[in-house]
Design an enzyme around this catalytic site. Sequence first.
Site, mmCIF file in Angstrom:
data_model
loop_
_atom_site.group_PDB
_atom_site.id
_atom_site.type_symbol
_atom_site.label_atom_id
_atom_site.label_comp_id
_atom_site.label_asym_id
_atom_site.label_seq_id
_atom_site.Cartn_x
_atom_site.Cartn_y
_atom_site.Cartn_z
ATOM 1 N N ASP A 50 0.848 -1.194 0.000
ATOM 2 C CA ASP A 50 0.000 0.000 0.000
ATOM 3 C C ASP A 50 0.880 1.240 0.000
ATOM 4 O O ASP A 50 1.662 1.458 0.923
ATOM 5 C CB ASP A 50 -0.904 0.001 1.232
ATOM 6 C CG ASP A 50 -1.818 1.214 1.257
ATOM 7 O OD1 ASP A 50 -2.818 1.208 0.528
ATOM 8 O OD2 ASP A 50 -1.512 2.181 1.995
ATOM 9 N N HIS A 117 -7.153 9.792 -1.824
ATOM 10 C CA HIS A 117 -6.578 9.648 -0.481
ATOM 11 C C HIS A 117 -7.463 10.272 0.604
ATOM 12 O O HIS A 117 -7.690 9.670 1.649
ATOM 13 C CB HIS A 117 -5.184 10.283 -0.451
ATOM 14 C CG HIS A 117 -4.306 9.751 0.627
ATOM 15 N ND1 HIS A 117 -2.937 9.850 0.602
ATOM 16 C CD2 HIS A 117 -4.590 9.109 1.789
ATOM 17 C CE1 HIS A 117 -2.419 9.278 1.673
ATOM 18 N NE2 HIS A 117 -3.407 8.842 2.411
#
Length: 324
Positions: A50, A117
């Site tokens: 990630d 995000h």
Amino acid sequence: MDSSRTVPTHVTLNTGHKMPIVGFGTYQPKPENVGDAVEAAIRVGYRHLDSASSYKNEKQVGDTLQKLFKEGVVKREDLWITSKLGNDSHGAEEAPKCLQQTLTDLQLEYVDLYLIHWPVSLKKGYSSPPEPHMYKSDKPLEEDIKETWQAMEKMVEEGKARNIGVSNFSNKKLTSLLEYAKIVPAVNQVECHPMLRQDKPRTFMKRHNIHLTAYSPLGSWGTSGVTVNLLEQPVLKKIAERHGKSPAQVALRWGIQKGNSVLPRSQTPERVKENFDLFSFSLSEEDMGEIEKLEQKRFITGDFFCNEKRSYYKTLKDLWDEDL
């Protein structure tokens, strides 16, 4: 009957793609440390990484991946790579540029998952935590996010992102996105651990077939403003001793038994290995019940995005919308 023993190693997303349920978080306080951490993780067996534009270390991650590819340790098709859009890269023009920079840095042709995000749009060149003047003001935030999502849908069509999703989106913000989305988000990545179960978002996401990925699944001890150490909670220590495991393993096992994918991170090789060893034991219904009595508390509050001088996110309630 203990159904927890049936926890799979992969989760099937709403696109049909299978994502490893245990991933490795690549955020590191010092970018130069990320290469060794990623190499240790992949050699242990992690196949899910990630990343994010804002971590400022994707070039180092990419260099490590190329090294491991050349050595035959792993192949690109064996890995699941997630990255995230920079907060200063929202909109139809900037979003594709941000992904292309990520692909260049990672030295890859595509990412398996690309996320917004935060539901926050900043002026180019600014990151978090922002000052009031850093926010974009030429258009409403909702319009910027819509343009961004439509640009991300094109990324899927072009094969540069195989799946797309969001991070830190409340139920209300997901509802708004779903009104125009042609592609339903595959994932919503949120803070989630035994002290933040995310019950309401979990129910909403399950209804819409959106997978919950847990960041900070071990809490955020050491992060600015965080004064509670999840791994020192007596109930986790007691259950860990009962199973001959660590409190971290118990917290992570709790997450995957809830159906989450989890993204632990560490710079210590022993802990990197330990955090991946989640399938050699199982928590009982009694264990799970004891853990879920813990007080609920958001550690990553997002308060750095809230300012009374702004027209949105003046308070934490504006950012998160719903209660815990």
